[in-house]
Design an enzyme around this catalytic site. Structure first.
Site, PDB file in Angstrom:
ATOM      1  N   ARG A 162       0.844  -1.204   0.000  1.00 49.00           N
ATOM      2  CA  ARG A 162       0.000   0.000   0.000  1.00 49.00           C
ATOM      3  C   ARG A 162       0.880   1.256   0.000  1.00 49.00           C
ATOM      4  O   ARG A 162       1.328   1.719   1.047  1.00 49.00           O
ATOM      5  CB  ARG A 162      -0.902   0.013   1.233  1.00 49.00           C
ATOM      6  CG  ARG A 162      -1.894   1.158   1.283  1.00 49.00           C
ATOM      7  CD  ARG A 162      -2.627   1.144   2.606  1.00 49.00           C
ATOM      8  NE  ARG A 162      -3.754   2.063   2.621  1.00 49.00           N
ATOM      9  CZ  ARG A 162      -4.517   2.291   3.694  1.00 49.00           C
ATOM     10  NH1 ARG A 162      -4.257   1.663   4.820  1.00 49.00           N
ATOM     11  NH2 ARG A 162      -5.515   3.133   3.641  1.00 49.00           N
ATOM     12  N   ASP A 199      -4.980   5.026  13.963  1.00 49.61           N
ATOM     13  CA  ASP A 199      -4.075   5.395  12.876  1.00 49.61           C
ATOM     14  C   ASP A 199      -4.577   6.675  12.218  1.00 49.61           C
ATOM     15  O   ASP A 199      -5.413   7.383  12.789  1.00 49.61           O
ATOM     16  CB  ASP A 199      -3.951   4.254  11.867  1.00 49.61           C
ATOM     17  CG  ASP A 199      -5.288   3.944  11.169  1.00 49.61           C
ATOM     18  OD1 ASP A 199      -6.291   4.638  11.438  1.00 49.61           O
ATOM     19  OD2 ASP A 199      -5.328   3.007  10.352  1.00 49.61           O
TER      20      ASP A 199
END
Length: 550
Positions: free
Chosen positions: A160, A442
């Protein structure tokens, strides 16, 4: 050095890693990749600004596009089938920043079917972290970690790269900072693409923060160009697009269409997607998003409609549909009531996704991998649920845009403030995620947290508890309480100072007249964050928080 390219010296202690990654050939490849697509990257970012301005000026709402109706109405086209290693990915490990070597190795040794190797939401993009992370992927792919399964036997790597909004400050190409995703993608493909393909284990990617089909079209052009340059067959690269923006939800079929040869499906999450409503419509009272802890979950109509439409769209076109990440952490004692409560909560939410027809989802805690695999196996048959066509689903624009009812609570406000401050604190200590009150946080949870606080201040929302108005002063007072609560957990005066700095930066971002599009972009361009990369390594507060708050 390559003409037209500038590269900062290697981070301290990573001289060998940089020598391995930044060869003359790889730098030539990066220079050509970035030079070829740099203007188009700027164009899609300008298109985002233009779309947002048009929505603001007209007061219009998004809908399914008339110009692409023929794509949606054509029943015959499908994406190419994915390779065998992607056919069965019930449980991936999410948010795994590969610069954390110990965690990365544990994931490679786990029974998970895949790993989201994350240079985006769960990663803090310091130069050190990017180089260390890419080098660790290189080691995993080339079997350089001792006592770790071969890449063809380990969980499949779903790489990613950073999203389009991020730049790489440490590389200049033709006088401009390099786009972060092209820096990550280019190095990963150059050093790992062929080996992954030869071992039938990639190269596979997640694409973050895609806002529409034109961005998918650009990624497809990048894939085609890269495969030609590296001598890989067309369609070798496969990518899952994360639908993290409300505008992208209206273009899911078009996104799959643009990536037909390279699609590994679509992914639905909750917090980045929910935050995008504040990003695009947050100044409109009709789009006031209530307390996310009390009133926002995947069972709410606007989120359930989004998930159902994503599954239906993917399966109609032969593409895989994956769900979000379970952020909860299992306590150490499996006999405790808390353990049973956490497991029951994750099970209930993931069963909702399985029932909706998803083909897989993510967990952060490695100890959740096997229970969730058993859950999937117990409620489905076969490698995936592509046969679940969801013909029962019909979704209209108003379904995707219906805000849940509800208000704002003091606890919800406090929690959002804590997550926002602690995320900035984590970034200032070089970490992309942290642990707070039993779960991992996050950039996605930081995004929704700061978005809600900004929106509640903007609309002078009243608290359910006592009728107080959510104002900048109230937020300031609650931040002071938070600092007093957390300061005893700081290991040094430097930690306390960094926490105060994070609090000040959070106060700035929630009081901005114009909503900053991404907290990560805001931080990545801030002098405080950039200068913190040159400081001595600091002990992260999150270790103390995990012990004390779980």
């Amino acid at each position: 050095m390559i003409v037209g390219m500038e590269l900062c010296p290697s981070p301290l202690g990573l001289e060998k890693e940089c020598a391995t990654l930044f060869t003359t050939d790889s730098l030539h490849f990066l220079h050509e990749l970035i030079s070829t697509f740099d203007e188009e990257v700027d164009e899609i970012l300008q298109l985002r600004v233009s779309k947002k301005a048009q929505l603001d000026l007209t007061g219009d709402l998004p809908s399914f596009l008339e110009s692409t109706r023929h794509i949606r109405r054509d029943p015959d086209w499908k994406v190419l089938p994915v390779p065998s290693r992607l056919q069965k990915r019930h449980v991936d490990i999410g948010d795994l920043a590969p610069c954390d070597t110990e965690h990365f190795i544990k994931a490679l040794l786990s029974p998970a079917q895949g790993i989201q190797v994350d240079f985006d939401d769960g990663n803090c993009p310091t130069y050190y972290n990017q180089i260390k992370g890419i080098y660790n992927v290189f080691k995993a792919v080339h079997n350089l970690f001792p006592n770790v399964p071969h890449v063809s036997q380990a969980p499949v790597l779903m790489l990613r790269p950073r999203a389009w909004n991020m730049v790489e400050h440490n590389m200049m190409v033709e006088g401009k900072e390099a786009p972060g995703p092209l820096f990550d993608f280019g190095l990963l493909m150059f050093h790992c693409g062929k080996a992954l393909f030869e071992h039938k284990s990639g190269p596979f990617f997640y694409l973050s923060k895609v806002e529409g089909y034109m961005e998918a079209r650009l990624w497809n052009k990048i894939f085609v160009w890269t495969q030609q340059k590296l001598g890989l067959p067309l369609g070798s690269i496969k990518a899952t697009v994360l639908i993290e923006n409300v505008l992208a939800a209206f273009e899911m079929e078009e996104i799959l269409y643009e990536l037909q040869e390279h699609s590994a499906g679509l992914n639905c999450g909750i917090w980045d997607y929910s935050a995008s409503f504040v990003n695009k419509f947050g100044h409109r009272p009709a789009f006031l998003l209530p307390d996310r802890h009390k009133y926002v979950n995947m069972e709410k109509h606007f989120l359930r409609s989004y998930m159902d439409l994503l599954v239906k769209t993917c399966h109609r076109r032969g593409a895989l549909a994956t769900g979000g990440m379970a952020a909860l952490l299992l306590p150490e004692d499996p006999l405790s009531d808390t353990y049973r409560r956490v497991l029951a909560s994750v099970t209930r939410l993931k069963l909702l996704e399985i029932t909706a027809g998803v083909d897989g989802f993510m967990v952060y805690d490695l100890n959740l991998v096997e229970p969730m695999q058993k859950l999937f196996k117990g409620h489905t048959e076969g490698d995936n649920q592509l046969d679940q066509l969801r013909n029962d689903v019909t979704v209209f624009p108003e379904d995707l845009l219906s805000m849940p009812s509800g208000g704002v609570t003091l606890n919800g406000l406090k929690y959002n403030i804590a997550v926002g401050v602690l995320f900035i604190n984590a970034w200032l200590s070089g970490k992309g995620h942290f642990f707070y009150k039993g779960q991992v946080e996050d950039s996605a949870t930081a995004e929704i947290s700061r978005s809600q606080v900004w929106q509640w201040v903007r609309h002078q929302t009243r608290l359910e508890d006592d009728g107080r108005v959510v104002s900048r002063q109230l937020v300031t007072d609650l931040i002071k309480e938070l600092i007093m609560d957390l300061s005893p957990h700081c290991g040094s005066n430097m930690d306390v100072q960094r926490l105060h700095t994070a609090a000040n930066m959070f106060q700035e971002v929630i009081a901005k007249r114009h909503f900053p599009d991404f907290i990560t972009t805001y931080l990545n361009q801030d002098h405080t964050f950039l200068s913190s990369q040159n400081a001595e390594p600091m002990q992260a507060l999150d270790k103390d928080l995990r012990r004390s708050k779980l």
